[in-house]
Design a protein around this motif. Structure first.
Motif, short mmCIF file in Angstrom:
data_model
loop_
_atom_site.label_atom_id
_atom_site.label_comp_id
_atom_site.label_asym_id
_atom_site.label_seq_id
_atom_site.Cartn_x
_atom_site.Cartn_y
_atom_site.Cartn_z
N GLY A 299 -9.82 -9.65 10.08
CA GLY A 299 -9.35 -10.34 8.89
C GLY A 299 -9.10 -9.46 7.69
N ALA A 300 -9.39 -8.16 7.76
CA ALA A 300 -9.16 -7.28 6.62
C ALA A 300 -7.68 -7.17 6.32
CB ALA A 300 -9.74 -5.90 6.90
N SER A 301 -7.36 -6.92 5.05
CA SER A 301 -5.98 -6.70 4.61
C SER A 301 -5.74 -5.20 4.59
CB SER A 301 -5.76 -7.28 3.21
OG SER A 301 -5.97 -8.67 3.21
N VAL A 302 -4.82 -4.74 5.44
CA VAL A 302 -4.59 -3.31 5.62
C VAL A 302 -3.21 -2.94 5.13
CG1 VAL A 302 -4.49 -1.43 7.29
CG2 VAL A 302 -6.13 -3.29 7.63
N MET A 303 -3.15 -1.92 4.27
CA MET A 303 -1.88 -1.37 3.81
C MET A 303 -1.75 0.03 4.40
SD MET A 303 0.98 -1.61 2.15
CE MET A 303 0.81 -2.99 0.99
N ARG A 304 -0.82 0.18 5.34
CA ARG A 304 -0.55 1.49 5.93
C ARG A 304 0.43 2.23 5.02
NH1 ARG A 304 2.67 3.94 10.42
NH2 ARG A 304 1.35 5.63 11.18
N VAL A 305 0.09 3.48 4.71
CA VAL A 305 0.92 4.30 3.82
C VAL A 305 1.43 5.50 4.60
CG1 VAL A 305 1.02 5.58 1.67
CG2 VAL A 305 -0.47 3.57 1.85
N THR A 306 2.74 5.60 4.71
CA THR A 306 3.35 6.75 5.38
C THR A 306 4.34 7.40 4.41
OG1 THR A 306 5.08 5.35 6.32
CG2 THR A 306 3.12 5.71 7.65
N SER A 307 4.96 8.47 4.87
CA SER A 307 5.93 9.19 4.04
C SER A 307 7.30 9.14 4.70
CB SER A 307 5.50 10.65 3.86
OG SER A 307 6.56 11.42 3.32
N PRO A 308 8.36 9.04 3.91
CA PRO A 308 9.70 9.07 4.51
C PRO A 308 10.05 10.44 5.07
CG PRO A 308 9.84 9.16 2.11
CD PRO A 308 8.40 8.90 2.45
N ASN A 309 9.23 11.46 4.78
CA ASN A 309 9.54 12.83 5.18
C ASN A 309 8.65 13.36 6.29
OD1 ASN A 309 11.33 12.89 2.90
ND2 ASN A 309 9.56 13.29 1.61
N VAL A 310 7.69 12.55 6.75
CA VAL A 310 6.69 13.03 7.71
C VAL A 310 6.94 12.40 9.07
CG1 VAL A 310 4.23 13.15 8.26
CG2 VAL A 310 5.00 13.44 5.90
N VAL A 311 6.98 13.22 10.11
CA VAL A 311 7.23 12.76 11.46
C VAL A 311 6.13 11.81 11.91
CG1 VAL A 311 6.02 14.72 12.50
CG2 VAL A 311 7.80 13.56 13.80
N ASP A 312 6.48 10.87 12.79
CA ASP A 312 5.51 9.89 13.29
C ASP A 312 5.88 9.51 14.72
OD1 ASP A 312 3.34 8.22 13.31
OD2 ASP A 312 4.03 6.91 11.71
N PHE A 313 4.91 8.99 15.44
CA PHE A 313 5.11 8.56 16.82
C PHE A 313 5.44 7.07 16.80
CE2 PHE A 313 3.14 9.27 21.32
CZ PHE A 313 4.28 8.74 21.90
N SER A 314 6.71 6.77 16.60
CA SER A 314 7.13 5.39 16.31
C SER A 314 6.86 4.41 17.44
CB SER A 314 8.62 5.37 15.95
OG SER A 314 8.88 6.23 14.86
N GLU A 315 6.88 4.87 18.69
CA GLU A 315 6.64 3.97 19.81
C GLU A 315 5.25 3.35 19.78
OE1 GLU A 315 8.30 4.86 23.83
OE2 GLU A 315 8.79 6.77 22.90
N LEU A 316 4.32 4.00 19.12
CA LEU A 316 2.96 3.47 19.05
C LEU A 316 2.81 2.32 18.07
CD1 LEU A 316 0.96 6.83 19.11
CD2 LEU A 316 1.13 5.16 20.96
N HIS A 317 3.81 2.14 17.19
CA HIS A 317 3.66 1.12 16.15
C HIS A 317 3.60 -0.29 16.72
CE1 HIS A 317 5.61 4.17 13.15
NE2 HIS A 317 4.41 4.52 13.54
N VAL A 318 4.26 -0.52 17.83
CA VAL A 318 4.22 -1.85 18.44
C VAL A 318 2.78 -2.24 18.75
CG1 VAL A 318 4.94 -3.25 20.41
CG2 VAL A 318 6.52 -1.60 19.42
N ASP A 319 1.99 -1.28 19.22
CA ASP A 319 0.61 -1.57 19.60
C ASP A 319 -0.36 -1.47 18.43
OD1 ASP A 319 -1.63 -1.95 21.44
OD2 ASP A 319 -2.03 0.18 21.17
N LEU A 320 -0.19 -0.50 17.56
CA LEU A 320 -1.24 -0.16 16.60
C LEU A 320 -0.99 -0.62 15.18
CD1 LEU A 320 -1.95 3.33 18.10
CD2 LEU A 320 -3.64 1.51 17.85
N SER A 321 0.14 -1.27 14.92
CA SER A 321 0.42 -1.73 13.55
C SER A 321 0.24 -3.23 13.37
CB SER A 321 1.85 -1.32 13.14
OG SER A 321 1.91 0.08 12.97
N TRP A 322 -0.38 -3.90 14.33
CA TRP A 322 -0.70 -5.32 14.12
C TRP A 322 -1.69 -5.45 12.97
CZ3 TRP A 322 2.06 -9.02 16.16
CH2 TRP A 322 2.77 -8.78 17.33
#
Length: 582
Positions: A299-322
């Motif tokens: 139930g926590a409210s989570v704000m994920r902060v990323t950068s427009p300039n930093v590489v990321d593993f986008s395929e993982l977002h489906v699983d880990l960004s709920w």
């Protein structure tokens, strides 16, 4: 710290029974851990029931099934303790199905969108994900061809050691270190692609390679150790007395009073135990995001902060960004730093998982996080940091990943030995287990900090490391007895992998073996369908939360649909108590 005895047979062994034993002895009676476990959690342990198959589904010699089941049970105990302290509610009990629990550390591999099959790790999903609104942050094309994936792999050195290179999310520096080109379009198969790295590393000593990778090119890489040899390293000795996490109370002036969140969220109930808790997520890839996803599940409210300039593993977002909002801030600018400071000053928890020291230069070290709320007397903050090697010793500031931790703590050497390889030839144990388990550990640590903070006030530092978990696994959990390992390995085809077979090679083959030889993926009760309006209303079939509480007092779910980077504004919503799936 004894392993299960070698006299066990397949007819006498029980994953549920061993999971219960680990909960009671390797966790709750472990002197390195129990000091941070409240008595309500200890009392709830007798109400946890383990069910499921007697033998594990996965053909890995390390007891991953028992590890995840016992840690999820400890998490259930900590949830029960918080619910009792904050809401004065006694939970009746909880069930941990050990088969279901094994899906937890492979949840990034088994999701589907609108029932379309997926295969993680080779960029095969990104066209589909971009279509539904997850932008591709693979700026360096890390999965674009087999050759580039070989920057992350284990190779034999000139002095007959094994060295794990890790190209991270940009393989170029690793190839530069080896004197190899960034691309080889003439190499089409994995078997062809791996040969240049094999040949280059074979002409370098392990000490030379460690110096170049660590000191010159600032990349992740480590000499592979056995369990015993790692314990004799300076790094192993420096972290030998650490349990699963380290939790420190920080006295501030003026003193932070006992928990503002604890006392002020009067509209919440035990149904969503962490409702109203604000969490800033400064993490990437798996371990850190798994921590914050675990808090969002409560139930926590989570704000994920990323950068427009930093590489990321986008395929993982489906699983880990709920359960998370996602904003984008450029910390190279004062505007970006100021917006992040504003988010943190109104937060209860901050979790960071970038390479040690990276955020310090922008003013966001663990201590600097606490300083940001020093003039906020009504409540302190829980500042969490996660790394690979642990926070003591000479390797603490090095870059690291799950495979690196597995290599240096003896996990990979043990897996290779179990498959019959000689001369301690290591093989990475297939799944990102230490990543996901560190996620559970982090959620447990935050729950412990919240309970202590409510009693004593102050701010708290919470230190996590992939090695902390792996040290517990190799020391307190161990490997399967030989008859159990042989049975499970035989059932899954007895396929032998080699040191140069990286996870990009092994995971698809393991998943195929498991689909052919087990029914783990066919059990509908372990999965659920979730809609994400942020992805255009698509339906994602994914692994449901593992803990099943006996009554409905606690509901594990997500208030916010999964999404890609930069989807939301960098501000907390006006009403955090509204349970609307976005």
């Amino acid at each position: 710290m004894a392993n299960t005895t070698s006299t066990a047979t397949t007819s006498s062994y029980s994953v549920p029974a061993e999971s219960e034993r680990l909960l009671l002895h390797a966790l709750l009676d472990n002197p390195k851990i129990k000091k941070d476990i409240p008595h309500e959690a200890l009392q709830f342990a007798s109400r946890v029931v383990f069910t499921g198959s007697d033998l594990p589904s996965i053909a890995v010699n390390w007891r991953f099934a028992e590890s995840v089941a016992s840690l999820k049970a400890l998490e259930a105990c900590m949830i029960a303790a918080l619910v009792k302290r904050k809401y004065d509610v006694d939970l009746s009990g909880a069930n941990i199905n050990v088969d279901h629990a094994q899906l937890f550390f492979m949840s990034a591999l088994v999701w589907t969108i609108d029932h379309a099959d997926t295969t993680i790790g080779r960029g095969q999903n990104m066209d589909k994900l971009e279509d539904v609104g997850i932008p591709n942050y693979d700026f360096h094309r890390m999965w674009s061809n087999p050759y580039r994936t070989c920057a992350t792999n284990i190779y034999r050195t000139e002095d007959d050691r094994f060295f794990h290179l890790h190209g991270g999310m940009n393989p170029k520096p690793t190839f530069d270190c080896l004197g190899l080109p960034e691309d080889r379009p003439d190499l089409e198969t994995f078997e062809e692609s791996v040969q240049p790295c094999i040949q280059k590393v074979a002409n370098m000593s392990s000490a030379e390679l460690q110096h170049l990778i660590t000191d010159v090119y600032k990349q992740a890489g480590v000499v592979v150790e056995t369990v015993d040899s790692f314990r004799e390293t300076e790094q192993g000795k420096a972290n030998a007395d650490v349990g699963l996490f380290e939790l420190y109370r920080v006295n501030t002036v003026p003193a932070h009073r006992p928990g503002h969140w604890w006392q002020s969220t009067t509209r919440t109930s035990s149904t969503r135990p962490l409702a109203g808790l604000k969490v800033v997520d400064l993490t990437r890839v798996i371990a850190g995001p798994a921590v914050t996803r675990g808090l969002a599940e409560l139930g926590a409210s989570v704000m994920r902060v990323t950068s427009p300039n930093v590489v990321d593993f986008s395929e993982l977002h489906v699983d880990l960004s709920w359960g998370k909002w996602s904003c984008s801030l450029d910390l190279e600018t004062e505007e970006g730093r100021d917006k992040l400071r504003t988010l943190i000053r109104d937060a209860d928890v901050v979790v960071q998982g970038y390479r040690p020291g990276v955020l310090d230069k922008y003013g966001f070290s663990q201590d600097q996080m606490i300083d940001l709320v020093r003039d906020r007397p009504e409540r302190g903050i829980i500042s969490v940091r996660e790394n690979c090697y642990g926070w003591h010793g000479p390797w603490s500031q090095r870059s690291g990943w799950q495979q690196i931790s597995d290599a240096c703590t003896g996990m990979s050497a043990g897996f290779g030995r179990a498959m019959g390889l000689s001369n301690d030839e290591p093989v990475t144990p297939v799944f990102p287990n230490s990543d996901y388990m560190t996620g559970i550990v982090g959620a447990i640590g935050v729950l412990s900090a919240l309970i202590q903070k409510a009693d004593r006030g102050g701010s708290y530092k919470l230190d996590l490391a992939l090695n902390y978990y792996n040290q517990w696994l190799t020391g307190w959990v161990g490997e399967y007895p030989e008859p159990i390992w042989n049975e499970v390995w035989h059932r899954n085809g007895r396929q032998v992998f080699r040191s140069c077979h990286n996870m990009n090679y092994t995971i698809p083959r393991y998943m195929k073996m498991m689909k052919e030889n087990t029914n783990l993926f066919d059990k509908a009760e372990f999965f659920e369908n979730r809609e994400s309006k942020a992805l255009g209303g698509v339906t994602v079939r994914t692994v449901r939360p593992v803990i099943r509480f006996v009554d409905s007092e606690v509901q594990l779910k997500y208030n916010v649909g999964t999404r890609g980077n930069g989807r939301d504004a960098p501000r907390w919503p006006d009403d955090l108590m509204t349970e609307v799936v976005l």
